[in-house]
Design an enzyme around this catalytic site. Sequence first.
Site, mmCIF file in Angstrom:
data_model
loop_
_atom_site.group_PDB
_atom_site.id
_atom_site.type_symbol
_atom_site.label_atom_id
_atom_site.label_comp_id
_atom_site.label_asym_id
_atom_site.label_seq_id
_atom_site.Cartn_x
_atom_site.Cartn_y
_atom_site.Cartn_z
ATOM 1 N N TYR A 260 0.812 -1.213 0.000
ATOM 2 C CA TYR A 260 0.000 0.000 0.000
ATOM 3 C C TYR A 260 0.847 1.265 0.000
ATOM 4 C CZ TYR A 260 -4.082 -2.865 0.951
ATOM 5 O OH TYR A 260 -5.085 -3.795 0.862
ATOM 6 N N LYS B 11 3.649 -13.939 6.482
ATOM 7 C CA LYS B 11 3.947 -14.948 5.455
ATOM 8 C C LYS B 11 5.459 -15.119 5.362
ATOM 9 C CE LYS B 11 2.579 -17.823 2.265
ATOM 10 N NZ LYS B 11 2.005 -19.122 2.679
ATOM 11 N N ASP C 173 -1.838 -17.686 5.702
ATOM 12 C CA ASP C 173 -2.855 -18.548 5.117
ATOM 13 C C ASP C 173 -3.463 -19.479 6.166
ATOM 14 O OD1 ASP C 173 -0.033 -19.158 4.530
ATOM 15 O OD2 ASP C 173 -0.771 -21.150 4.076
ATOM 16 N N ASP D 159 -5.710 -6.643 5.577
ATOM 17 C CA ASP D 159 -6.836 -6.299 4.715
ATOM 18 C C ASP D 159 -7.680 -7.534 4.438
ATOM 19 O OD1 ASP D 159 -8.547 -4.944 3.061
ATOM 20 O OD2 ASP D 159 -7.061 -4.421 1.555
#
Length: 466
Positions: free
Chosen positions: A161, A232, A333, A357
């Site tokens: 972002y 991640k 995930d 998000d």
Amino acid sequence: MQTTYNGLSLPADGQPIEYSNGQFSVPDHPIIPFIEGDGTGRDIWKASQRVFDAAVEKAYGGKRSIKWFEIFAGEKAYKQFNNWLPDDSVNAARDLRISIKGPLTTPVGGGIRSLNVALRQILDLYSCVRPVKYYQGVPSPVKHPEKLDIVLFRENTEDVYSGVEFKQGSEDAARLIAFLNDDLLSKTKKKVRTDSGVGIKPISIFGTKRLVRYAIKQAIALGRKTVTLVHKGNIQKFTEGAFREWGYEVAVEEFREQTVTEFESWILGNLEANPGLTVEQNAALVEPGLEFGSEDFRKALYAQVQGVLDSIGTTHGNGAWKSKILVNDRIADSIFQQIIIRPSDYSILATSNLNGDYISDAAAAQVGGLGIAPGANIGDGYAVFEATHGTAPKYADKDVINPGSVILSGVMLLDFIGWKEAARLVETSLEKTIVQKFVTYDFERQTQGATKVGTSEFATRIIRNM
């Protein structure tokens, strides 16, 4: 401070909220800016403001009141000022410090990419705060939505972002790809295809640590028992993986008395269960298959175990660690299924920007969707509370949309300024209205025996239930 913004004078009977030494000072009649929002925002804001004013009046009998002050962004601003986000609107949000907004359109084509992102970056609102919990009577796609009760803290200024990206085929993209391929990647088998668009994903020590620091402070203030770092890092080791490592550093270095990491809890728990354990035996329990590791790996783990016992064995041992805030981490995930199959295991989530998000919207779906999901963007000395859904222009000015997201964002605002009596009035009365099955169309079509009401009537019934 200005006395007028966008040609409008500040309310003469209100006072600005002040901020000093890390603390807000809220007068009894604070001036709070609002942006009504685009599309359905017009209907939602009118209904929500009535609810807020009624709760404040009911709770404080006229001794306190909010002096609302309209500022402009989005379509209304563009029509009036030929500017999607006028400087005066930003100045008012900055000068008056705490504001609330409805949903805003993202302009199509050139110019500003997202008004929401722009406000966050201009005011350095580095923490997006999204509480997700179930209200009785709300239709949900899961069997036990009441088991999910989390507050998500999403880093708000970095990651993808940050807006550093280059269009495929542009000269800048070609130069960056050439630099990567010919210089940084020249001695590897990795290459960036020359027909790529390229984006940069910065994650900094500063940005990460202040976000995690805020999340842990809120965990302490709210009495929450776990803080989970979501990342991640198994794939993106130097960005997402660094977020994890820097987050743990904050917990251990700045909140040692109040926290225990998951790794430390295993070591202390093993020793508590078997006081005669050697360091080597404890390490083997922490790391199954340790005997197959290299000698250097085993020695390093033994040293880690010994270091934990030496540093916090006295303060956190003998069960004391169980009363601390547990700081752990989960792969991004994995957390999607974890909050469905084991929701009670999670309380505070601290995430990088993109992960936050995704996860915040997925979590909201479990408790009724974005129509009833509140949010806030908070920085040092500034806060903007906001609807988390879109503008739904086809329903604009039809008095049908659910105002729950803005109403509950207002609950967050009231709690934030310390007006908890008014906040609880709004929250409990909204829930009571839903239990009575007087709901807008989105809930009515999923609720047997419900009565469909419009946006304004829903607000009126909330006020009656106060």
